[in-house]
Write a protein that holds these residues in place. Sequence first.
Motif, PDB file in Angstrom:
ATOM      1  N   PHE A 149       0.863  -1.186   0.000  1.00 29.77           N
ATOM      2  CA  PHE A 149       0.000   0.000   0.000  1.00 29.77           C
ATOM      3  C   PHE A 149       0.899   1.236   0.000  1.00 29.77           C
ATOM      4  CE2 PHE A 149      -2.518   3.295   2.194  1.00 29.77           C
ATOM      5  CZ  PHE A 149      -3.618   3.315   1.362  1.00 29.77           C
ATOM      6  N   ALA A 150       0.863   2.009  -1.087  1.00 31.49           N
ATOM      7  CA  ALA A 150       1.780   3.137  -1.244  1.00 31.49           C
ATOM      8  C   ALA A 150       1.060   4.459  -1.014  1.00 31.49           C
ATOM      9  CB  ALA A 150       2.401   3.104  -2.633  1.00 31.49           C
ATOM     10  N   MET A 151       1.187   4.974   0.196  1.00 31.86           N
ATOM     11  CA  MET A 151       0.569   6.259   0.541  1.00 31.86           C
ATOM     12  C   MET A 151       1.629   7.316   0.852  1.00 31.86           C
ATOM     13  SD  MET A 151      -2.262   7.088   3.437  1.00 31.86           S
ATOM     14  CE  MET A 151      -2.409   8.663   4.243  1.00 31.86           C
ATOM     15  N   THR A 152       2.587   6.973   1.725  1.00 34.72           N
ATOM     16  CA  THR A 152       3.524   7.963   2.265  1.00 34.72           C
ATOM     17  C   THR A 152       4.452   8.546   1.199  1.00 34.72           C
ATOM     18  OG1 THR A 152       3.465   6.764   4.343  1.00 34.72           O
ATOM     19  CG2 THR A 152       5.271   8.312   4.060  1.00 34.72           C
ATOM     20  N   VAL A 156       5.658  15.539   2.086  1.00 38.49           N
ATOM     21  CA  VAL A 156       4.477  16.044   2.793  1.00 38.49           C
ATOM     22  C   VAL A 156       4.188  15.203   4.038  1.00 38.49           C
ATOM     23  CG1 VAL A 156       3.380  17.015   0.746  1.00 38.49           C
ATOM     24  CG2 VAL A 156       2.923  14.641   1.356  1.00 38.49           C
ATOM     25  N   ALA A 157       3.441  15.804   4.988  1.00 36.01           N
ATOM     26  CA  ALA A 157       3.028  15.076   6.195  1.00 36.01           C
ATOM     27  C   ALA A 157       1.988  14.047   5.764  1.00 36.01           C
ATOM     28  CB  ALA A 157       2.459  16.047   7.218  1.00 36.01           C
ATOM     29  N   SER A 158       2.425  12.820   5.596  1.00 41.59           N
ATOM     30  CA  SER A 158       1.599  11.841   4.874  1.00 41.59           C
ATOM     31  C   SER A 158       0.550  11.152   5.739  1.00 41.59           C
ATOM     32  CB  SER A 158       2.506  10.786   4.241  1.00 41.59           C
ATOM     33  OG  SER A 158       3.438  11.399   3.371  1.00 41.59           O
ATOM     34  N   SER A 159       0.553  11.419   7.063  1.00 46.23           N
ATOM     35  CA  SER A 159      -0.490  10.814   7.884  1.00 46.23           C
ATOM     36  C   SER A 159      -1.847  11.448   7.568  1.00 46.23           C
ATOM     37  CB  SER A 159      -0.153  10.968   9.372  1.00 46.23           C
ATOM     38  OG  SER A 159       0.033  12.333   9.690  1.00 46.23           O
ATOM     39  N   TRP A 182       7.501   6.487  -0.649  1.00 51.39           N
ATOM     40  CA  TRP A 182       8.535   5.748   0.080  1.00 51.39           C
ATOM     41  C   TRP A 182       7.890   5.091   1.298  1.00 51.39           C
ATOM     42  CZ3 TRP A 182      12.719   9.724   2.282  1.00 51.39           C
ATOM     43  CH2 TRP A 182      12.100  10.582   3.179  1.00 51.39           C
ATOM     44  N   TRP A 183       8.682   4.294   2.010  1.00 48.32           N
ATOM     45  CA  TRP A 183       8.189   3.567   3.185  1.00 48.32           C
ATOM     46  C   TRP A 183       7.068   2.587   2.831  1.00 48.32           C
ATOM     47  CZ3 TRP A 183      10.640   3.159   7.626  1.00 48.32           C
ATOM     48  CH2 TRP A 183      11.551   4.134   7.983  1.00 48.32           C
ATOM     49  N   THR A 184       7.101   2.035   1.659  1.00 47.76           N
ATOM     50  CA  THR A 184       6.041   1.114   1.252  1.00 47.76           C
ATOM     51  C   THR A 184       6.399  -0.300   1.694  1.00 47.76           C
ATOM     52  OG1 THR A 184       5.606   2.562  -0.630  1.00 47.76           O
ATOM     53  CG2 THR A 184       4.687   0.340  -0.732  1.00 47.76           C
ATOM     54  N   SER A 185       5.831  -0.728   2.812  1.00 49.19           N
ATOM     55  CA  SER A 185       6.156  -2.053   3.366  1.00 49.19           C
ATOM     56  C   SER A 185       5.853  -3.142   2.354  1.00 49.19           C
ATOM     57  CB  SER A 185       5.324  -2.355   4.625  1.00 49.19           C
ATOM     58  OG  SER A 185       5.575  -1.394   5.600  1.00 49.19           O
TER      59      SER A 185
HETATM   60  C1  LIG Z   1       7.807   0.277   9.758  1.00 48.71           C
HETATM   61  C2  LIG Z   1       7.026   1.233   8.896  1.00 48.71           C
HETATM   62  C3  LIG Z   1       6.269   0.734   7.864  1.00 48.71           C
HETATM   63  C4  LIG Z   1       5.550   1.597   7.049  1.00 48.71           C
HETATM   64  N1  LIG Z   1       4.805   1.093   6.024  1.00 48.71           N
HETATM   65  C5  LIG Z   1       4.170   1.925   5.179  1.00 48.71           C
HETATM   66  C6  LIG Z   1       3.425   1.423   4.064  1.00 48.71           C
HETATM   67  O1  LIG Z   1       3.334   0.232   3.854  1.00 48.71           O
HETATM   68  N2  LIG Z   1       2.848   2.301   3.227  1.00 48.71           N
HETATM   69  C7  LIG Z   1       2.924   3.652   3.428  1.00 48.71           C
HETATM   70  O2  LIG Z   1       2.366   4.395   2.625  1.00 48.71           O
HETATM   71  N3  LIG Z   1       3.601   4.167   4.499  1.00 48.71           N
HETATM   72  C8  LIG Z   1       4.214   3.326   5.365  1.00 48.71           C
HETATM   73  N4  LIG Z   1       4.920   3.825   6.428  1.00 48.71           N
HETATM   74  C9  LIG Z   1       4.964   5.253   6.632  1.00 48.71           C
HETATM   75  C10 LIG Z   1       4.021   5.696   7.752  1.00 48.71           C
HETATM   76  O3  LIG Z   1       2.724   5.222   7.535  1.00 48.71           O
HETATM   77  C11 LIG Z   1       4.072   7.202   7.827  1.00 48.71           C
HETATM   78  O4  LIG Z   1       5.323   7.507   8.361  1.00 48.71           O
HETATM   79  C12 LIG Z   1       2.943   7.762   8.671  1.00 48.71           C
HETATM   80  O5  LIG Z   1       1.743   7.698   7.932  1.00 48.71           O
HETATM   81  C13 LIG Z   1       3.219   9.172   9.147  1.00 48.71           C
HETATM   82  O6  LIG Z   1       3.437   9.996   8.054  1.00 48.71           O
HETATM   83  P1  LIG Z   1       4.713  10.956   8.082  1.00 48.71           P
HETATM   84  O7  LIG Z   1       5.937  10.158   8.338  1.00 48.71           O
HETATM   85  O8  LIG Z   1       4.669  11.806   6.857  1.00 48.71           O
HETATM   86  O9  LIG Z   1       4.515  11.829   9.372  1.00 48.71           O
HETATM   87  P2  LIG Z   1       3.654  13.147   9.498  1.00 48.71           P
HETATM   88  O10 LIG Z   1       2.394  13.037   8.723  1.00 48.71           O
HETATM   89  O11 LIG Z   1       4.560  14.313   9.234  1.00 48.71           O
HETATM   90  O12 LIG Z   1       3.258  13.121  11.026  1.00 48.71           O
HETATM   91  C14 LIG Z   1       4.243  13.311  12.070  1.00 48.71           C
HETATM   92  C15 LIG Z   1       3.509  13.617  13.341  1.00 48.71           C
HETATM   93  O13 LIG Z   1       2.831  14.860  13.236  1.00 48.71           O
HETATM   94  C16 LIG Z   1       1.444  14.691  13.476  1.00 48.71           C
HETATM   95  N5  LIG Z   1       0.714  15.552  12.550  1.00 48.71           N
HETATM   96  C17 LIG Z   1       0.709  15.516  11.202  1.00 48.71           C
HETATM   97  N6  LIG Z   1      -0.054  16.472  10.683  1.00 48.71           N
HETATM   98  C18 LIG Z   1      -0.575  17.149  11.746  1.00 48.71           C
HETATM   99  C19 LIG Z   1      -1.465  18.251  11.864  1.00 48.71           C
HETATM  100  N7  LIG Z   1      -1.969  18.872  10.798  1.00 48.71           N
HETATM  101  N8  LIG Z   1      -1.785  18.655  13.114  1.00 48.71           N
HETATM  102  C20 LIG Z   1      -1.283  18.045  14.207  1.00 48.71           C
HETATM  103  N9  LIG Z   1      -0.426  16.993  14.149  1.00 48.71           N
HETATM  104  C21 LIG Z   1      -0.085  16.555  12.945  1.00 48.71           C
HETATM  105  C22 LIG Z   1       1.158  13.208  13.243  1.00 48.71           C
HETATM  106  O14 LIG Z   1       0.057  12.747  13.992  1.00 48.71           O
HETATM  107  C23 LIG Z   1       2.452  12.574  13.722  1.00 48.71           C
HETATM  108  O15 LIG Z   1       2.440  12.405  15.117  1.00 48.71           O
HETATM  109  C24 LIG Z   1       5.615   2.992   7.283  1.00 48.71           C
HETATM  110  C25 LIG Z   1       6.352   3.480   8.355  1.00 48.71           C
HETATM  111  C26 LIG Z   1       7.067   2.628   9.148  1.00 48.71           C
HETATM  112  C27 LIG Z   1       7.872   3.181  10.274  1.00 48.71           C
END
Ligand SMILES: Cc1cc2nc3c(=O)[nH]c(=O)nc-3n(C[C@H](O)[C@H](O)[C@H](O)COP(=O)(O)OP(=O)(O)OC[C@H]3O[C@@H](n4cnc5c(N)ncnc54)[C@H](O)[C@@H]3O)c2cc1C
Length: 210
Positions: A149-152, A156-159, A182-185
């Motif tokens: 699943f490729a989201m991140t 950008v703040a991908s959460s 990136w980070w696509t498990s």
């Molecule tokens: C082991 C591992 C496996 C992974 N596997 C996958 C995968 O298969 N596919 C995939 O797509 N990604 C994967 N990821 C990536 C992971 O899902 C992302 O790192 C995660 O979604 C957070 O996104 P980010 O790193 O951009 O952090 P950010 O989105 O920058 O978030 C960082 C922090 O800031 C907070 N935050 C963000 N925006 C706001 C806001 N507007 N207001 C307040 N707080 C905020 C968040 O809650 C978090 O605590 C994986 C990561 C790891 C470590």
Amino acid sequence: MQGQLKAMPVRPDVDSLDLRPSARALEVREQLVDFMHTKVFPAEAAYEAHRAEKGLHDSSVPPVVEELKAEAKSRGLWNLFLPSESGLSQLDYAGLAEITGWSLHLAPEATNGQAPDTGNMELLHMFATREQSERWLTPLLNGEIRSAFAMTEPDVASSDATNIQTTITRDGDDYVISGRKWWTSGAADPRCELLIVMGKTDVDAERHRQ
Ligand SMILES: Cc1cc2nc3c(=O)[nH]c(=O)nc-3n(C[C@H](O)[C@H](O)[C@H](O)COP(=O)(O)OP(=O)(O)OC[C@H]3O[C@@H](n4cnc5c(N)ncnc54)[C@H](O)[C@@H]3O)c2cc1C
């Protein structure tokens, strides 16, 4: 603390929820616990030895994983996550998934209940065309291929999915996908044949409908 708990208001809607596992879930639980003790835990040493020998950047599959999958299938401990396959509810599955978590590198995959494949299979189960099902859902349910699943994205703040910058543009009978993930498990798994990619088809639409 106890006094505070006693003072909590009664919520009849919540208090009447029946969270007990079904009779079938209890039966599967017993079989799963037996599988963990007799097959999974004894296989952990071989798994760790393979990983240690191949090193950090290796994505090959330790043979013991495929052996455990065959064993779980023969015991009916397979695709427990999908109600239409297992006959279990998702509430029932929650308790069973906790048990596979006792050996996180082996048991979820051994029973075909590993992320991100489970979510991807649910998505295909709900929305795939017949052709997509035949090509990806059936082999995933059989444990023959894997998916990711490729989201991140790096920039950008991908959460928050609304930040995603990858664009998906229609071009005749094709879609052009532009972006960087990136980070696509699981993407490096040699068995990975399907990437579900998150992107935007309409960047001008309302924020949550892009
Ligand atoms: C082991 C591992 C496996 C992974 N596997 C996958 C995968 O298969 N596919 C995939 O797509 N990604 C994967 N990821 C990536 C992971 O899902 C992302 O790192 C995660 O979604 C957070 O996104 P980010 O790193 O951009 O952090 P950010 O989105 O920058 O978030 C960082 C922090 O800031 C907070 N935050 C963000 N925006 C706001 C806001 N507007 N207001 C307040 N707080 C905020 C968040 O809650 C978090 O605590 C994986 C990561 C790891 C470590």
